[in-house]
Design an enzyme around this catalytic site. Structure first.
Site, PDB file in Angstrom:
ATOM      1  N   ASP A 181       0.831  -1.204   0.000  1.00 27.88           N
ATOM      2  CA  ASP A 181       0.000   0.000   0.000  1.00 27.88           C
ATOM      3  C   ASP A 181       0.866   1.255   0.000  1.00 27.88           C
ATOM      4  O   ASP A 181       2.088   1.183   0.139  1.00 27.88           O
ATOM      5  CB  ASP A 181      -1.016  -0.010   1.158  1.00 27.88           C
ATOM      6  N   MET A 182       0.231   2.386  -0.152  1.00 24.71           N
ATOM      7  CA  MET A 182       0.963   3.632  -0.405  1.00 24.71           C
ATOM      8  C   MET A 182       1.980   3.945   0.696  1.00 24.71           C
ATOM      9  O   MET A 182       3.082   4.419   0.417  1.00 24.71           O
ATOM     10  CB  MET A 182      -0.026   4.782  -0.559  1.00 24.71           C
TER      11      MET A 182
END
Length: 301
Positions: A154-155
């Site tokens: 994820d980011m």
């Protein structure tokens, strides 16, 4: 004079069937062309005797584009087989011989390649983002072949992201059934004991989602800040964060440090390098041979 044994099978004269309708001759074999004529919706198939695969899969492995993009190209009439444009991604072929994209012949797929990438925090693991946020492809250096990520980070998660030229290898690495371990280090805030972490070896259910075995160990503690190492084989969406948050911890940093036998090691943030072909071949052989399943976990004392 030899007397035939009563147990020896004797050749008896054939007896013609009495009465009834005569036996009909075997029906003639149906030609493939006739079969296709009766099944107009049947996908185009190559010659029998070789393994057939969907054309979208073959083209993706050859590095033309992603399967989704190839489906769009087929709908636009840009892909042809032996000069005839195809209209379905379900077309089955044994090879890319005779396949063209925009009128240009497609070369056979090259051997799979695998790369390590140290993903920094703040980048999405996707090719494009409708909101214009930065992606890993904005960070990758130029001159690389077309690469697809193995799994996702994820980011806000950083660390090792494997990238490959081969969709089949990507799937092998991602499937939980292959049992490829992923290792993470998490910095979190809150109270937790090693005994609580050891309970995760039995798996845990959170909001109706079952997470499998997780091997978790506390590395060090400074006040209420702890570093925890976790190894798992499923890799469900945001699995590490959700499990630690369920245990009452606030995750402030998450780093993937290894994927299977491939470590992050000292690869700098934003850097990429290629896994040696020998190491990749040996790893794929180990996957084909299968991995023994771990023994059933027992509740820790």
């Amino acid at each position: 004079m030899r007397v035939p044994s009563p147990h020896r099978r004797q050749d008896l004269p054939t007896r013609k069937p009495s009465g009834g309708a005569p036996r009909s001759a075997a029906p003639p074999k149906k030609s493939p062309a006739a079969a296709l004529a009766r099944e107009p919706d049947r996908p185009l198939r190559a010659r029998a005797g070789k393994e057939e695969q969907r054309i979208a899969k073959l083209l993706a492995r050859a590095g033309i584009a992603s399967r989704r993009e190839i489906e769009r190209m087929i709908a636009e009439g840009r892909i042809a087989v032996n000069g005839t444009a195809i209209d379905t991604p379900a077309t089955l072929l044994t090879s890319l011989h005779g396949v063209t994209v925009d009128g240009k012949p497609v070369q056979a797929a090259a051997p799979a390649r695998l790369f390590r990438f140290h993903k920094p925090a703040g980048f999405l693991t996707t090719e494009r983002d409708p909101r214009g946020r930065p992606t890993i492809y904005d960070k990758l250096p130029p001159g690389l072949p077309r690469l697809v990520p193995v799994g996702r980070l994820d980011m806000n998660t950083e660390g090792l992201l494997l990238l490959t030229t081969d969709g089949g290898l990507k799937r092998q690495l991602e499937l939980p059934a292959t049992g490829v371990p992923r290792t993470y280090r998490a910095r979190a805030y809150g109270e937790i004991s090693q005994a609580q972490l050891e309970e995760l070896i039995l798996g845990i259910e959170i909001d109706g989602i079952r997470y499998g075995q997780i091997d978790a160990n506390m590395e060090r503690r400074t006040g209420r800040n702890v570093w925890i190492e976790m190894t798992l084989t499923e890799g469900k969406n945001r699995e590490v964060r959700r499990v630690l948050e369920h245990l009452g911890l606030q995750v402030s940093r998450l780093i993937r440090t290894a994927y299977g036998p491939f470590p992050l090691a000292d690869l700098p943030a934003g850097a990429v390098d290629e896994v040696r072909q020998h190491d990749l071949i040996m790893f794929r052989k180990s996957l084909e041979q299968g991995r023994p399943r771990p023994p059933k976990a027992e509740r820790p004392a």
